[in-house]
Design an enzyme around this catalytic site. Structure first.
Site, PDB file in Angstrom:
ATOM      1  N   THR A  12       0.758  -1.233   0.000  1.00 46.93           N
ATOM      2  CA  THR A  12       0.000   0.000   0.000  1.00 46.93           C
ATOM      3  C   THR A  12       0.794   1.292   0.000  1.00 46.93           C
ATOM      4  OG1 THR A  12      -1.775  -1.114   1.042  1.00 46.93           O
ATOM      5  CG2 THR A  12      -1.537   1.124   1.646  1.00 46.93           C
ATOM      6  N   LYS A  44      -6.325  -0.171   4.544  1.00 45.28           N
ATOM      7  CA  LYS A  44      -5.206   0.041   5.452  1.00 45.28           C
ATOM      8  C   LYS A  44      -5.221   1.417   6.096  1.00 45.28           C
ATOM      9  CE  LYS A  44      -2.214  -3.552   3.770  1.00 45.28           C
ATOM     10  NZ  LYS A  44      -0.825  -3.911   3.506  1.00 45.28           N
ATOM     11  N   GLY A  58      -2.948   4.995   9.398  1.00 48.59           N
ATOM     12  CA  GLY A  58      -2.724   4.350   8.120  1.00 48.59           C
ATOM     13  C   GLY A  58      -1.477   3.503   8.255  1.00 48.59           C
ATOM     14  N   SER A 137       4.880   1.723  -0.673  1.00 46.39           N
ATOM     15  CA  SER A 137       5.521   1.533  -1.978  1.00 46.39           C
ATOM     16  C   SER A 137       5.509   2.790  -2.842  1.00 46.39           C
ATOM     17  CB  SER A 137       4.827   0.397  -2.733  1.00 46.39           C
ATOM     18  OG  SER A 137       4.944  -0.800  -2.017  1.00 46.39           O
TER      19      SER A 137
END
Length: 184
Positions: A12, A44, A58, A137
């Site tokens: 995510t 998430k 998060g 990412s």
């Protein structure tokens, strides 16, 4: 995530934007293994209410590891109501020094609507300098886009949504299926 333990796993992108007395946390839903999307609708970004006080979190990385950390954070917040920084510092200390916790592979963005913090397993509790924080990412893509959009007249949610769309266009490990939570 640790490439030696989970080769090819990517997850995510999480972005938080503070503007106009409000903080918005947005996260995409993609989890990939190598070149394969395993899930496109992961959630998430979560709202917690330890002791009746809302906190939005998060997380990027392993979901099971992140849930373990969220449980610990909730306990820290219950022990120190209204003291987000203290709870996050205590969590980071435990995360870094505890034999079990130090193996957890995740990063957190945490906010109570006032404080905005990034918490890592390296013992870091960081406050962003420019009212924007990002992890995961595609975090650097989302961060750069959001910082550029801060010069516009857009509100926090619009900036978060546009920045995440830009990140999704650039990063193959980020998609456009967002979970968005606002606080403050």
């Amino acid at each position: 995530m640790a490439e030696d333990k989970f080769p090819g796993w990517h997850g995510t992108t999480i972005l938080a934007v503070r503007r106009g007395g409000k903080i918005v946390v947005a996260g995409d839903g993609q989890v990939s293994v190598g070149q394969t999307v395993m899930k496109g609708t992961a959630r998430k970004v979560r709202r917690l209410s330890p002791g009746g006080r809302d906190v939005v979190v998060g997380f990027a990385g392993s979901t099971a590891d992140a849930f373990t950390l969220l449980e610990r954070l909730e306990k820290k917040l219950e022990a120190a109501p209204g003291q987000l920084q203290r709870a996050c510092v205590d969590l980071a200390k435990d995360w870094r020094t505890d034999k079990y916790l130090r193996n957890l592979e995740a990063m957190l963005i945490v906010t109570d609507g006032t404080d905005l913090l990034v918490v890592t397993g390296a013992g870091d509790v960081l406050e962003p300098e420019h009212d924007v924080a990002a992890i995961g990412s595609g975090g650097n893509f989302a961060l750069a886009a959001a910082r550029g959009l801060l010069e516009s007249d857009l509100d926090a949610e619009a900036i978060a949504r546009k920045a995440m769309a830009i990140a999704a266009d650039i990063c193959v490990y980020t998609n456009g299926r967002l979970t968005v939570e606002a606080i403050g």
